[in-house]
Write a protein that holds these residues in place. Structure first.
Motif, PDB file in Angstrom:
ATOM      1  N   PHE A 149       0.725  -1.188  -0.056  1.00 35.44           N
ATOM      2  CA  PHE A 149       0.088  -0.014   0.089  1.00 35.44           C
ATOM      3  C   PHE A 149       0.933   1.044   0.102  1.00 35.44           C
ATOM      4  O   PHE A 149       0.368   2.154  -0.308  1.00 35.44           O
ATOM      5  N   LYS A 152       1.612   4.648  -2.569  1.00 31.90           N
ATOM      6  CA  LYS A 152       0.576   4.412  -3.699  1.00 31.90           C
ATOM      7  C   LYS A 152      -0.184   5.844  -3.633  1.00 31.90           C
ATOM      8  O   LYS A 152      -0.790   6.266  -2.787  1.00 31.90           O
ATOM      9  N   PHE A 157      -8.083   0.642  -3.820  1.00 32.09           N
ATOM     10  CA  PHE A 157      -7.530  -0.637  -4.022  1.00 32.09           C
ATOM     11  C   PHE A 157      -8.310  -1.650  -4.215  1.00 32.09           C
ATOM     12  O   PHE A 157      -9.368  -1.599  -3.710  1.00 32.09           O
ATOM     13  N   SER A 164      -0.308  -8.661  -8.811  1.00 28.08           N
ATOM     14  CA  SER A 164      -0.537  -7.412  -9.195  1.00 28.08           C
ATOM     15  C   SER A 164       0.130  -6.961 -10.425  1.00 28.08           C
ATOM     16  O   SER A 164       1.220  -7.233 -10.733  1.00 28.08           O
ATOM     17  N   SER A 168      -2.772  -0.047  -7.975  1.00 29.94           N
ATOM     18  CA  SER A 168      -4.071  -0.077  -7.397  1.00 29.94           C
ATOM     19  C   SER A 168      -4.506  -1.551  -6.838  1.00 29.94           C
ATOM     20  O   SER A 168      -5.416  -1.863  -6.013  1.00 29.94           O
ATOM     21  N   GLU A 169      -3.505  -2.330  -7.232  1.00 30.38           N
ATOM     22  CA  GLU A 169      -3.821  -3.994  -7.080  1.00 30.38           C
ATOM     23  C   GLU A 169      -2.751  -4.431  -5.877  1.00 30.38           C
ATOM     24  O   GLU A 169      -1.636  -4.252  -5.626  1.00 30.38           O
ATOM     25  N   ILE A 170      -3.507  -5.241  -5.031  1.00 30.97           N
ATOM     26  CA  ILE A 170      -2.839  -5.862  -3.822  1.00 30.97           C
ATOM     27  C   ILE A 170      -2.802  -7.217  -4.094  1.00 30.97           C
ATOM     28  O   ILE A 170      -3.762  -7.934  -4.293  1.00 30.97           O
ATOM     29  N   VAL A 184      -8.105  -4.264   2.766  1.00 28.56           N
ATOM     30  CA  VAL A 184      -8.336  -3.328   1.566  1.00 28.56           C
ATOM     31  C   VAL A 184      -9.476  -2.435   1.834  1.00 28.56           C
ATOM     32  O   VAL A 184      -9.440  -1.432   1.311  1.00 28.56           O
ATOM     33  N   ASN A 188      -9.512   1.670   1.945  1.00 29.38           N
ATOM     34  CA  ASN A 188     -10.307   2.387   0.947  1.00 29.38           C
ATOM     35  C   ASN A 188     -11.136   3.183   1.723  1.00 29.38           C
ATOM     36  O   ASN A 188     -11.719   4.467   1.206  1.00 29.38           O
TER      37      ASN A 188
END
Length: 202
Positions: A149, A152, A157, A164, A168-170, A184, A188
């Motif tokens: 995270f 970023k 996310f 990923s 934005s991808e975990i 996540v 958010n």
């Protein structure tokens, strides 16, 4: 009849003494517990905003509006517990630190701090309390997971199980999708509260 009254009186006295002792223990331990909680909170703030000083946002109306902003974006189970302003030595605003609790963890509530710079860049995450499964969900409290995270700047996310390919991808924790989802969603939710706060600064 006299024995019943005598026994009842003895039981009452035992209960009374036990209550007094429990109250005394609570009074003795209350301050050390509060100090430890404050130390943990301060350390977490430094972890997510290393070079800042912190001021509590005590405006209850602002807190409620930030919570409402979260709910409007669909984050109605996540809880915004506390907001701190991160400032430099001159008192200039650098960003915010938010204490979020997400109750969607596999083991219940996950409480964490997140620092967000004024430009919306997530500065870091520090977990305050987590009770997930050892070796699975507990891996949420590792640098490898939390570091995904960090630094970023995204609107929101998502998580993926296939690797990923965007900021934005975990990467989901292996065997702990529920924990990943809670983290996540919690982050958010915090970002939505942050956007409200930044809007108030203007």
């Amino acid at each position: 009849m006299g024995k019943i009254i005598k026994d009842a009186f003895a039981l009452l006295m035992i209960t009374l003494v036990a209550g007094i002792l429990l109250g005394a223990v609570r009074d003795i331990t209350k301050d050390p517990i509060a100090r430890q909680e404050k130390l943990t909170e301060d350390n977490s703030c430094k972890e997510v905003f290393a070079d800042a000083e912190f001021e509590d946002v005590e405006d209850e109306a602002m807190l409620e509006e930030a919570r409402a902003a979260m709910a409007q974006e669909g984050f109605d189970v996540q809880m915004l517990v506390k907001i701190k302003r991160a400032v430099d030595a001159g008192g200039n605003l650098l960003g915010y630190v938010l204490n979020i609790i997400d109750p969607e963890g596999y083991g219940g509530d996950i409480s964490f701090m997140m620092g967000v710079k004024l430009d919306g860049t997530l500065n870091g995450i520090s977990i305050l309390a987590i009770g997930e499964t050892a070796g699975l969900g507990m891996n949420a409290d590792t640098d490898a997971f939390k570091g995904q995270f960090k630094d970023k700047q995204v609107e929101a996310f998502t998580y993926t199980k296939t690797g990923s390919s965007a900021d934005s991808e975990i990467d989901a924790l292996s065997g702990a999708t529920i924990t990943t989802n809670a983290m996540v969603n919690g982050v958010n939710a915090g970002l939505s509260a942050f956007r409200y706060l930044v809007g108030q600064e203007g």
